[in-house]
Structures are given as structure tokens and as C-alpha cells.
Design a protein around this motif. Structure first.
Motif, PDB file in Angstrom:
ATOM      1  N   LEU A 232       0.805  -1.217   0.000  1.00  8.43           N
ATOM      2  CA  LEU A 232       0.000   0.000   0.000  1.00  8.43           C
ATOM      3  C   LEU A 232       0.842   1.273   0.000  1.00  8.43           C
TER       4      LEU A 232
ATOM      5  N   SER B 212      -6.925   7.748   2.074  1.00 12.74           N
ATOM      6  CA  SER B 212      -8.147   6.970   2.305  1.00 12.74           C
ATOM      7  C   SER B 212      -8.045   6.152   3.594  1.00 12.74           C
ATOM      8  N   THR B 213      -6.840   5.688   3.920  1.00 10.74           N
ATOM      9  CA  THR B 213      -6.660   4.960   5.177  1.00 10.74           C
ATOM     10  C   THR B 213      -6.927   5.875   6.369  1.00 10.74           C
TER      11      THR B 213
ATOM     12  N   ASN C 144       1.491   5.364  -2.729  1.00 12.43           N
ATOM     13  CA  ASN C 144       0.302   5.969  -3.319  1.00 12.43           C
ATOM     14  C   ASN C 144      -0.324   6.893  -2.278  1.00 12.43           C
TER      15      ASN C 144
ATOM     16  N   THR D 232      -3.843   6.259  -1.165  1.00 17.85           N
ATOM     17  CA  THR D 232      -4.056   5.132  -0.258  1.00 17.85           C
ATOM     18  C   THR D 232      -3.903   5.588   1.186  1.00 17.85           C
TER      19      THR D 232
END
Length: 109
Positions: free
Chosen positions: A29, A38-39, A32, A35
Motif C-alpha cells: 500500500l 483513504s486509510t 500511493n 491510499t
């Protein structure tokens, strides 16, 4: 609006900060920025952050830290509500543990 973006503004705009945060993501992961974003904004992370914050503010984190084997300084900082001292104590304890593990590995070689 709630979440990391509302609370921390441009935190994810700093490449050094993003690189440091990504170290804690699984390898697949990393690399990016979306990513990571969003986490940090996921309901699961937000819930965990709220629970941690609540436990820290109420003093309930101190006994947990001690039961997890952290130093008294981490527990005392948590009990006193001193977040900066708490983070330093956890970081110091983590570095000490890593140092001990390296020394242990070297002794086995």
C-alpha cells in the motif's frame, strides 16, 4: 466535516510526513498518497483515533501502556495527559526494544 483532513489541514501535503506515515502501511500500500489519505479518513481509522483520544484524555491509557510492557514514563505521561511526553516515551521505548533485538540477533550469529 470530520476526520484527519479537517483536523490537520495540509498534513498530507508534506512529502516528508507522508513518507514517515507510509512506513507504517503494509508494503503493497506504500507509494500511493491516495491510499494513505483513504486509510486516514476511513471509518475504522477514525473510530480507532477517537477511542485512543478518549482513552488518553480520560487517563485510561496509562494502565494499558504499563500492561503492554511500556516504561513507567509512557504510562505516567499518559496518566498526566502530556501527549508530547507520551509520544517521546513510546518512541524511546520502541528504539530501545529495536536495539535489544539487534543485539540479540548479533549474539545469535
Amino acid at each position: 466535516s470530520s476526520g484527519i483532513n479537517a483536523e490537520y489541514g495540509g498534513l498530507l501535503e508534506c512529502p516528508d510526513t507522508v513518507a514517515k506515515l507510509e512506513q507504517h502501511l503494509p508494503e503493497g500500500l506504500r507509494g500511493n498518497p491516495e491510499t494513505l489519505r483513504s486509510t486516514l479518513n476511513s471509518p475504522q481509522f477514525q473510530q480507532g483515533l477517537q477511542l485512543f483520544s478518549s482513552a488518553f484524555k480520560s487517563g485510561q491509557l496509562a494502565p494499558l501502556m504499563k500492561s503492554l510492557g511500556f516504561t513507567d514514563s509512557a504510562g505516567n505521561a499518559a496518566a498526566g495527559g502530556d501527549f508530547e511526553a507520551f509520544v517521546r516515551a513510546v518512541a524511546d521505548a520502541t528504539k530501545e526494544k529495536e536495539k535489544d533485538e539487534v543485539e540479540e540477533d548479533m549474539a545469535l550469529d
